[in-house]
Scaffold this active site. Structure first.
Site, PDB file in Angstrom:
ATOM      1  CE  LYS A  23      -3.624  -0.628   2.522  1.00 21.09           C
ATOM      2  NZ  LYS A  23      -4.203  -0.863   3.850  1.00 21.09           N
ATOM      3  NE  ARG A  93      -5.040   3.428   3.808  1.00 24.83           N
ATOM      4  CZ  ARG A  93      -5.040   3.549   2.488  1.00 24.83           C
ATOM      5  NH1 ARG A  93      -4.304   4.490   1.898  1.00 24.83           N
ATOM      6  NH2 ARG A  93      -5.756   2.720   1.745  1.00 24.83           N
ATOM      7  N   GLY A 102      -8.148  -7.066   4.042  1.00 25.46           N
ATOM      8  CA  GLY A 102      -8.995  -7.067   5.219  1.00 25.46           C
ATOM      9  C   GLY A 102      -8.449  -7.828   6.413  1.00 25.46           C
ATOM     10  CG  MET A 104      -2.980  -7.368   9.126  1.00 28.71           C
ATOM     11  SD  MET A 104      -1.268  -7.110   8.902  1.00 28.71           S
ATOM     12  CE  MET A 104      -1.286  -6.289   7.364  1.00 28.71           C
ATOM     13  NE  ARG A 337      -5.767  -4.483  -3.311  1.00 25.96           N
ATOM     14  CZ  ARG A 337      -6.286  -4.606  -2.107  1.00 25.96           C
ATOM     15  NH1 ARG A 337      -5.517  -4.749  -1.069  1.00 25.96           N
ATOM     16  NH2 ARG A 337      -7.583  -4.570  -1.927  1.00 25.96           N
ATOM     17  CG  HIS A 453     -13.674  -8.126   3.984  1.00 28.71           C
ATOM     18  ND1 HIS A 453     -12.520  -7.622   3.455  1.00 28.71           N
ATOM     19  CD2 HIS A 453     -14.047  -7.279   4.964  1.00 28.71           C
ATOM     20  CE1 HIS A 453     -12.204  -6.510   4.093  1.00 28.71           C
ATOM     21  NE2 HIS A 453     -13.124  -6.273   5.018  1.00 28.71           N
ATOM     22  CB  SER A 770      10.713 -43.136 -14.227  1.00 25.71           C
ATOM     23  OG  SER A 770       9.635 -42.375 -13.736  1.00 25.71           O
ATOM     24  N   GLY A 772      10.746 -42.274  -8.801  1.00 25.79           N
ATOM     25  CA  GLY A 772       9.492 -42.459  -8.066  1.00 25.79           C
ATOM     26  C   GLY A 772       9.658 -41.700  -6.763  1.00 25.79           C
ATOM     27  CG  ASN A 774       4.657 -40.370  -4.625  1.00 21.38           C
ATOM     28  OD1 ASN A 774       4.942 -39.181  -4.658  1.00 21.38           O
ATOM     29  ND2 ASN A 774       3.617 -40.886  -5.248  1.00 21.38           N
ATOM     30  CB  CYS A 838       6.242 -41.136 -12.403  1.00 17.65           C
ATOM     31  SG  CYS A 838       7.159 -42.468 -11.644  1.00 17.65           S
ATOM     32  CE1 TYR A 858       8.633 -39.126 -17.743  1.00 16.43           C
ATOM     33  CE2 TYR A 858      10.771 -39.358 -18.818  1.00 16.43           C
ATOM     34  CZ  TYR A 858       9.745 -39.895 -18.064  1.00 16.43           C
ATOM     35  OH  TYR A 858       9.825 -41.191 -17.614  1.00 16.43           O
TER      36      TYR A 858
HETATM   37  P1  ADP Z   1      -7.546  -2.340   3.824  1.00 15.92           P
HETATM   38  O1  ADP Z   1      -6.149  -2.820   3.739  1.00 15.92           O
HETATM   39  O2  ADP Z   1      -8.391  -3.145   4.717  1.00 15.92           O
HETATM   40  O3  ADP Z   1      -8.145  -2.096   2.474  1.00 15.92           O
HETATM   41  P2  ADP Z   1      -7.128   0.492   4.024  1.00 15.92           P
HETATM   42  O4  ADP Z   1      -5.949   1.003   4.756  1.00 15.92           O
HETATM   43  O5  ADP Z   1      -7.043   0.503   2.562  1.00 15.92           O
HETATM   44  O6  ADP Z   1      -7.469  -0.938   4.587  1.00 15.92           O
HETATM   45  O7  ADP Z   1      -8.352   1.334   4.518  1.00 15.92           O
HETATM   46  C1  ADP Z   1      -9.653   0.989   4.230  1.00 15.92           C
HETATM   47  C2  ADP Z   1     -10.393   2.150   3.659  1.00 15.92           C
HETATM   48  O8  ADP Z   1     -10.323   3.272   4.519  1.00 15.92           O
HETATM   49  C3  ADP Z   1      -9.845   2.642   2.356  1.00 15.92           C
HETATM   50  O9  ADP Z   1     -10.346   1.912   1.314  1.00 15.92           O
HETATM   51  C4  ADP Z   1     -10.336   4.043   2.309  1.00 15.92           C
HETATM   52  O10 ADP Z   1     -11.610   4.105   1.762  1.00 15.92           O
HETATM   53  C5  ADP Z   1     -10.384   4.447   3.760  1.00 15.92           C
HETATM   54  N1  ADP Z   1      -9.227   5.310   4.042  1.00 15.92           N
HETATM   55  C6  ADP Z   1      -8.000   4.953   4.416  1.00 15.92           C
HETATM   56  N2  ADP Z   1      -7.207   6.044   4.540  1.00 15.92           N
HETATM   57  C7  ADP Z   1      -7.965   7.104   4.216  1.00 15.92           C
HETATM   58  C8  ADP Z   1      -7.721   8.501   4.124  1.00 15.92           C
HETATM   59  N3  ADP Z   1      -6.535   9.027   4.383  1.00 15.92           N
HETATM   60  N4  ADP Z   1      -8.737   9.276   3.747  1.00 15.92           N
HETATM   61  C9  ADP Z   1      -9.950   8.748   3.474  1.00 15.92           C
HETATM   62  N5  ADP Z   1     -10.245   7.465   3.543  1.00 15.92           N
HETATM   63  C10 ADP Z   1      -9.259   6.628   3.905  1.00 15.92           C
HETATM   64 MG    MG Z   2      -7.596  -0.948   1.121  1.00 13.16          MG
HETATM   65 MG    MG Z   3      -9.410  -3.024   6.729  1.00  9.06          MG
END
Ligand code: ADP
Ligand code: MG
Ligand code: MG
Length: 878
Positions: A23, A93, A102, A104, A337, A453, A770, A772, A774, A838, A858
């Site tokens: 990120k 974040r 999702g 963390m 990403r 999620h 060959s 084997g 396993n 194999c 092979y």
């Molecule tokens: P995850 O890894 O779970 O996607 P993020 O760190 O991307 O977590 O945060 C989840 C959401 O929070 C983002 O998709 C965004 O919409 C919102 N968010 C995070 N940082 C900001 C920010 N600086 N301003 C506005 N919204 C934010």
């Molecule tokens: Mg995100």
């Molecule tokens: Mg999150």
């Protein structure tokens, strides 16, 4: 000198991903490219790792570097954290190197407090907005940083809505929210025994620390294990200025993909919510709107978004998954990403990007996860079914899932682990359900969209998912799903179609997978590039035909065991085993010959034109005999009945043989070539059946197979020499009788450590080896494959005594050394030696890399792994 732990976004770039996390590197790269991203800084993954190794204590210099980072951010924005006139609000974040959607935690709106809330309201000209931010902050901070149960806040919110008689959060007024903040604060303080923190600066430090700790939360461990992500990478922490999607009707937040992640089609794909903040979209609390509608609602931001999507896709030269927020009509990007996608989409995107001239074939191949192709090789619902769907949701992840309904992730995890087929049904999945999702056939949710999620996680794992099925009522406590008049209880059969979103209240029949044109095309690139041949293990004509269809270039292992086990053949086997003279034995074996010939003709017809390697009989003799207790009882009974003396005699002799052949360790007993050493009639007969079948197919079809005869479980060249002599003589006689001949190669399996060690001597009498792997793994590690996973091996994997299951992925260090050594020795004395593998490892991508490196000719694997092996073999070369 202390390490550098903090970087401003403007200092980072995509290349710094290992340090800044996915990120952080993504937002830095966008900043560098001039895409609008809120300002901020990143605390490195190293800081997290160092903190973990110090058992949670921050390394020296980290706190002062965070303060400096904050100070620079305050200067650049002209705002201050906790400043009563111009408050700075930030998000904190998480951001791992390999994305774990999702898994963390992220905290939004940090910086809002009793002191700053008024300023936030004044600046926005919106009292309600400010209090909404505040109550969201307390909720997130309380849950994530202080570990307060989500219900504490949810219950208070629900109670307030009920009191006011409103449905949605958005119907609450500024005053309602102000009261709610008070309640939240009181509750939080109660939960923490009066230790609730109110100073934003302290909150920031605690939040950063909480994100570090979230790397170690149980669901993150489960996710990493399922996705083979190392546990020691750590997460970065991104501190970024907040932008607000919840400032009113000209603000919004959303998620988009540059191509459709389910199909790969180049089309608009995404969702957004007006007047909402981040988590609202992905958490599936309000059902989001399709991105196409944004053009009308927020035209300018929409146009900017489309431009940015194009720009980022061509910059990264891959499909992007992006998060954005619109504040008062202005677009900000918050994340980009490479998008997770289904296997079908991966192939289509790869093929399209090559056609668009964006990437090379080699690059395209490297982007496809061979294991993911498994999805396409899976089943779909038989289109001829007549069942009507009982509900329809979003087609969130394609494929068909059939199983018993389960309403709890723990129950799913428990039953799924036992191999039972279950479908997990949840109102919405949260990251805490991950252990249940992993073992389910598929997932059904009542809430949430294509980017919820449940959808993201299911797509990544290649599991069918139907999300946001409206009109279904889930009662998790009672374990029922109600759709109109239909009630599905736990344990009832249910079928999901993740490609259409349909839900059926029955277990529907499935059909085999279909391989489409994208698959064929990309596979043909793999075939151009790879060096390793790919063959299949197949013991009958059906599997052989399937293998050929999936691109196998031959049969690398045709086992002949089942050719002895058939009900029509066992009596002859018993006769053979109990025969007193070689003549009697020969007579018994002769009965089996035509049946084997028939089996071989089927396989050779399916594989004509290609090589087929037939392995002579391998299992321990006792497997052909009845069980000791049963046979004793049978003889007893016959004696009691005063049965016919002939029959009695026959059964007694069989019993005597059962006793004689009993072995404590049959897997290390009279099996493989050892059988043939004791009963040369067996290899002689098998060789004749093979040759007759080869010639019969030649006569009937005009062409036949290139035949290889393989002698199993050899550890000294003498065994192979002896077999060679027996087999060669039978072959010569058969050719002479028929008046034609074809080329036949005779080789051996290398599946015992000693065979690998004396491979140079064995190669002198072998046309091919060959491996084997396993048995070679069992005998090298001294682990019984059949028992290992019930016992200590699971524990070894959990505690990392072993990194991988050595039966799934070859132990390169140990077993691999034997393989590499045997290849080298074998080729030294016999440069013509053909060498393959194999066994399960032949279809495992990591092992295939190793076999390619070791210079094998092979690999041979099960028919459905053939396409995966073709891919992996190409990737091994690139
Ligand atoms: P995850 O890894 O779970 O996607 P993020 O760190 O991307 O977590 O945060 C989840 C959401 O929070 C983002 O998709 C965004 O919409 C919102 N968010 C995070 N940082 C900001 C920010 N600086 N301003 C506005 N919204 C934010
Ligand atoms: Mg995100
Ligand atoms: Mg999150």
């Amino acid at each position: 000198m202390t390490d550098r732990y903090v970087y401003d976004l403007s200092e980072g770039s995509a290349e710094m991903k290992p340090l800044l996390g996915g990120k952080g590197a993504g937002v830095a790269e966008m900043t560098r490219l001039g895409v609008p991203v809120p300002d901020g800084f990143t605390v490195t993954t190293e800081a997290c790792v160092d903190t973990m190794t110090r058992k949670g204590e921050w390394p020296e210099g980290l706190d002062s570097q965070v303060w400096d980072g904050l100070k620079r951010l305050e200067e650049r924005t002209g705002r201050g954290l906790g400043d009563v006139d111009k408050p700075l609000l930030v998000s904190v974040r998480s951001g791992a190197v390999i994305s774990m959607p999702g898994m963390m935690d992220t905290i939004l709106n940090l910086g809002i407090s009793d002191d700053t809330v008024e300023a936030v309201a004044k600046e926005a000209g919106n009292e309600r907005f400010a209090w909404d931010c505040y109550r969201r902050f307390i909720q997130m901070y309380g849950e994530v940083v202080e570990g307060i149960d989500a219900h504490v806040y949810e219950d208070a919110l629900t109670a307030l809505k009920e009191e006011r008689g409103v449905e949605s959060d958005t119907d609450l007024t500024a005053d309602d929210l102000k009261g709610l903040v008070d309640t939240f604060k009181k509750l939080s303080n109660e939960q923490l025994g009066g230790n609730w923190t109110t100073d934003p600066r302290e909150q920031l430090m605690r939040a950063v620390d909480a994100v570090f700790r979230s790397w170690l939360n149980p669901r993150a461990f489960v996710y990493r294990k399922a996705n083979k992500i190392p546990d020691d990478l750590g997460t970065a922490v991104n501190v970024m200025q907040m932008v607000f999607g919840n400032r009113g009707d000209t603000s919004a937040t959303g998620v988009c993909f540059t191509r459709n992640p389910a199909t790969g089609a180049k089309e608009l794909y995404g969702e957004f919510l007006v007047n909402a903040q981040g988590e609202d979209v992905v958490a599936g609390i309000r059902t989001p709107r399709s991105l196409a509608e944004m053009e009308e609602v927020l035209p300018e931001a929409y146009r900017d978004l489309i431009d940015t999507m194009k720009k980022m896709e061509s910059h990264y030269r891959d499909m992007q998954d992006m998060e954005f927020t619109v504040e008062n009509g202005k677009l900000y990007l918050l994340q980009t990403r490479n998008g997770k996608r289904t296997a079908a989409a991966a192939l289509k995107v790869a093929r399209d990007l090559v056609a668009e001239g964006v990437i090379t074939k080699e690059e395209a191949l490297m982007r496809i996860e061979p294991a993911q192709l498994d999805q396409l090789l899976h089943e779909a619902i038989d289109p001829n079914h007549t069942e009507q769907p009982v509900a329809e949701g979003l087609p969130a992840s394609p494929g068909a899932a059939v199983g018993e309904a389960v309403f709890d992730a723990d129950v799913a995890a428990e039953r799924g682990a036992k191999g039972e087929k279950v479908v997990l049904i949840r109102f919405e999945t949260t990251p805490d359900d991950i252990h249940g999702v992993i073992v389910s056939q598929g997932v059904l949710t009542a809430h949430g969209g294509m980017t919820s999620h449940a959808a993201v996680v299911a797509r990544g794992m290649g599991k069918p998912c139907v999300a946001g099925a409206r009109g279904i009522k889930i009662d998790a406590k009672a374990a029922t799903l109600t759709i109109g008049d239909t009630v599905i209880h736990e344990g009832d059969m249910i079928t999901l179609d993740g490609s259409t979103g349909e839900v059926f209240a029955a277990g529907l029949p499935l059909i085999p997978p279909q391989i489409n044109a994208d698959f064929e095309e990309v596979l043909s690139w793999a075939d151009e590039i790879r060096h390793l041949g790919v063959e299949a293990n197949a013991d009958n004509a059906t599997d052989a035909a399937k293998a050929r269809e999936l691109g196998a270039e031959g049969i690398g292992l045709c086992r002949t065991e089942h050719m002895f086990f058939g009900a029509d053949r066992l009596p002859a086997m018993h006769e053979m085993i109990t025969a007193d003279t070689p003549e009697e034995r020969q007579a018994a074996v002769d009965k089996i010959l035509p049946m084997q010939q028939d089996d071989f003709e089927g396989i050779f017809t399916a594989m004509k034109g290609l090589p087929v390697t037939v392995r002579l009989l391998d299992p321990p003799l006792h497997e052909f005999l009845p069980n000791l207790v049963e046979q004793s009882l049978k003889v007893q009974k016959l004696e009691d009945q005063g049965a016919d003396p002939n029959e009695l005699d026959k059964e007694r002799r069989l019993l005597a043989q059962v006793k004689k052949l009993h072995e404590q360790n049959p897997m290390l007993g009279t099996r493989g070539c050892r059988l043939g050493m004791l009963y040369p009639e067996i290899p002689d007969m098998q060789a004749r059946a093979i040759i007759r079948a080869v010639l019969a197919v030649l006569k009937k079809e005009g062409e036949t197979v290139q035949i290889n005869i393989m002698i199993p479980l050899v550890f000294t060249p003498i065994e192979l020499e002896t077999h060679r002599r027996i087999v060669q003589q039978a072959i010569d006689e058969e050719f002479e009788a028929a008046g034609t001949k074809v080329d036949v190669k005779i080789g051996t399996m290398i599946e015992l450590p000693r065979a690998a060690l004396v491979a140079d001597k064995i190669a002198e009498v072998a046309d091919f080896f060959s491996f084997g792997t396993n048995d070679l793994t069992q005998t090298t590690l001294g682990i019984s494959r059949d028992d290992a996973e019930n016992g200590f091996l699971t524990e070894y994997l959990r505690t990392k005594v072993l990194k991988d299951n050595p039966f799934a992925s070859i132990d390169q260090e140990g077993v691999g050394q034997l393989v590499a050594g045997a290849v080298e020795k074998g080729r030294k004395t016999n440069p013509q030696l053909n060498v393959g593998v194999c066994g399960e490892h032949g279809g495992d991508p990591d092992s295939i890399h190793f076999f390619n490196k070791t210079g094998l000719d092979y690999v041979s694997c099960s028919p459905f792994r053939v396409p995966i092996a073709r891919f992996a073999a190409a990737q091994a070369v690139i």
